[in-house]
Scaffold this motif. Structure first.
Motif, PDB file in Angstrom:
ATOM      1  N   PHE A 208       0.836  -1.199   0.000  1.00  0.00           N
ATOM      2  CA  PHE A 208       0.000   0.000   0.000  1.00  0.00           C
ATOM      3  C   PHE A 208       0.872   1.250   0.000  1.00  0.00           C
ATOM      4  N   PRO A 209       0.313   2.369  -0.478  1.00  0.00           N
ATOM      5  CA  PRO A 209       1.012   3.650  -0.317  1.00  0.00           C
ATOM      6  C   PRO A 209       1.083   4.018   1.165  1.00  0.00           C
ATOM      7  N   ILE A 210       2.115   4.731   1.555  1.00  0.00           N
ATOM      8  CA  ILE A 210       2.217   5.203   2.928  1.00  0.00           C
ATOM      9  C   ILE A 210       2.466   6.705   2.931  1.00  0.00           C
ATOM     10  N   THR A 211       2.125   7.331   4.043  1.00  0.00           N
ATOM     11  CA  THR A 211       2.339   8.761   4.226  1.00  0.00           C
ATOM     12  C   THR A 211       3.050   8.961   5.561  1.00  0.00           C
ATOM     13  N   PRO A 212       3.479  10.190   5.871  1.00  0.00           N
ATOM     14  CA  PRO A 212       4.090  10.425   7.176  1.00  0.00           C
ATOM     15  C   PRO A 212       3.147  10.148   8.345  1.00  0.00           C
ATOM     16  N   PHE A 213       1.834  10.003   8.063  1.00  0.00           N
ATOM     17  CA  PHE A 213       0.855   9.775   9.118  1.00  0.00           C
ATOM     18  C   PHE A 213       0.467   8.299   9.259  1.00  0.00           C
ATOM     19  N   THR A 214       1.075   7.453   8.434  1.00  0.00           N
ATOM     20  CA  THR A 214       0.738   6.024   8.479  1.00  0.00           C
ATOM     21  C   THR A 214       1.028   5.424   9.851  1.00  0.00           C
TER      22      THR A 214
END
Length: 289
Positions: A208-214
Motif C-alpha cells: 500500500f502507499p504510505i504517508t508520514p501519518f501512516t
C-alpha cells in the motif's frame, strides 16, 4: 465462500504487518516496561527508507534489509539517549515516546512532504487456487512474517539468550546477580523491536502507499494486537493479529468495510473486559534498574 476466502487471504497480509509491529511493542514492554508509542513512526520511517532506495534503483529486498538496519540503528539511538533514563519511570517513557513520534513525523514531512509514497510491487504474479486469486507479493509478506515469528519464538524459548531474557523478565534483580547483563538485554530487545518495525514498513509499502501519518494509524492496531493476545506475550501478538485479520475479512464481506478499525477496537474492548490480561496472558513489564 470464495469471496470470503479471498478477503481472508488479503487480510492476512495486512495482519502480518500488524503482527510485526505488535511483536515489537510486546517485546519492549515485556522486558523494559516501556510502552513505545513511537513504534508506528519507526515502521513509517522504514517504509520511507525503502521507498527512497527503490526510487534510486536499489532492489526491493536489498532496500528492505537496509531499512531494517537503519531503523534498528534509530532504535538503538533512541534507547541509549532517551528511554534508558526512563526505565524506572515508565510513564515518563510513554510520554517521551509520544514526543519522539511527533518529531519523527515532522522530520519526514519536512524532508519528503506529506504526499503519499508508493512503489511497484517487486513481485506482480497472481496465483489462482481453487477459484481464489492469491497475489504473490501478499503471500511473500505472510511467508516472511511467518519465518520471523518462528525465529523469534524459538529464539526466546530455546536459545541461551532466550532463557536469559525470560529470566530477566521474571526477576531482573536475581538475573543480574546471576551475571546476566540486564541493561544490555533491554538494549538488544529495543533494537530488535525496532528492526521488526523497519521490516513491517518495508513490507507495507510493497502493498500500500504510505504517508508520514501512516504510523499514527498502524500503532493503534499494533497495540490492539498486543492487548488482545496479552501485552508482553509474543505468541499473544500473533494470535491477536490473526484475530484482527479475521475481523477485517468479516467486515469487508458482511459488514461496512469503512468501519473495519472500529470493529477491531470493539473486539479488543470486549476481550479486555472479559479477560483483562489478554487471551494468552501478559507480563507486568518489569523495569531495569
Amino acid at each position: 465462500m470464495e469471496i470470503f476466502l479471498q478477503q481472508l487471504i488479503n487480510s492476512l497480509s495486512v495482519a502480518s504487518v500488524t503482527i510485526l509491529i505488535g511483536m515489537g511493542i510486546t517485546l519492549i514492554f515485556g522486558l523494559a516496561g516501556i510502552v513505545n508509542f513511537a513504534q508506528g513512526e519507526f515502521l513509517m520511517v522504514g517504509g520511507m527508507i525503502t521507498w527512497a532506495l527503490v526510487m534510486a534503483g536499489v532492489n526491493f529486498f536489498v532496500a528492505m534489509v537496509v531499512a531494517m538496519l537503519a531503523v534498528g540503528l534509530l532504535g538503538l539511538t533512541a534507547e541509549r539517549t532517551l528511554f534508558r533514563f526512563t526505565l524506572t519511570r515508565p510513564m515518563n517513557g510513554f510520554i517521551m515516546s509520544i514526543g519522539l513520534s511527533v518529531i519523527l513525523q515532522n522530520v519526514v514531512i519536512r524532508t519528503l512532504n506529506e504526499v503519499q509514497k508508493s512503489i511497484t510491487p517487486p513481485v506482480t504474479a497472481v496465483w489462482t487456487v481453487g477459484g481464489v486469486d492469491i497475489i504473490a507479493m501478499r503471500a511473500i509478506v505472510v511467508a516472511i512474517t511467518a519465518v520471523v515469528v518462528a525465529v523469534t519464538y524459538f529464539g526466546i524459548s530455546r536459545s541461551r539468550y532466550g532463557v536469559a531474557l525470560r529470566a530477566s523478565v521474571a526477576d531482573q534483580d536475581t538475573a543480574a546477580l546471576m551475571g546476566i547483563p540486564v541493561k544490555r538485554y533491554v538494549t538488544g530487545v529495543f533494537v530488535y523491536g525496532s528492526v521488526l518495525a523497519g521490516l513491517g514498513g518495508a513490507l507495507m509499502i510493497a502493498l500500500f502507499p504510505i504517508t508520514p501519518f501512516t504510523g499514527s494509524v498502524i500503532i493503534i492496531r499494533g497495540f490492539a494486537v498486543s492487548l488482545i493476545g496479552g501485552l508482553g506475550n509474543v505468541g499473544g501478538a500473533v494470535v491477536g493479529g490473526l484475530i484482527l485479520g479475521l475481523v477485517d475479512a468479516l467486515a469487508a464481506q458482511y459488514g461496512f468495510p469503512q468501519w473495519t478499525d472500529a470493529y477491531s477496537l470493539i473486539v479488543m474492548i470486549v476481550i479486555l473486559i472479559l479477560r483483562p490480561q489478554g487471551l494468552l496472558g501478559g507480563t507486568m513489564g518489569p523495569r531495569a534498574t
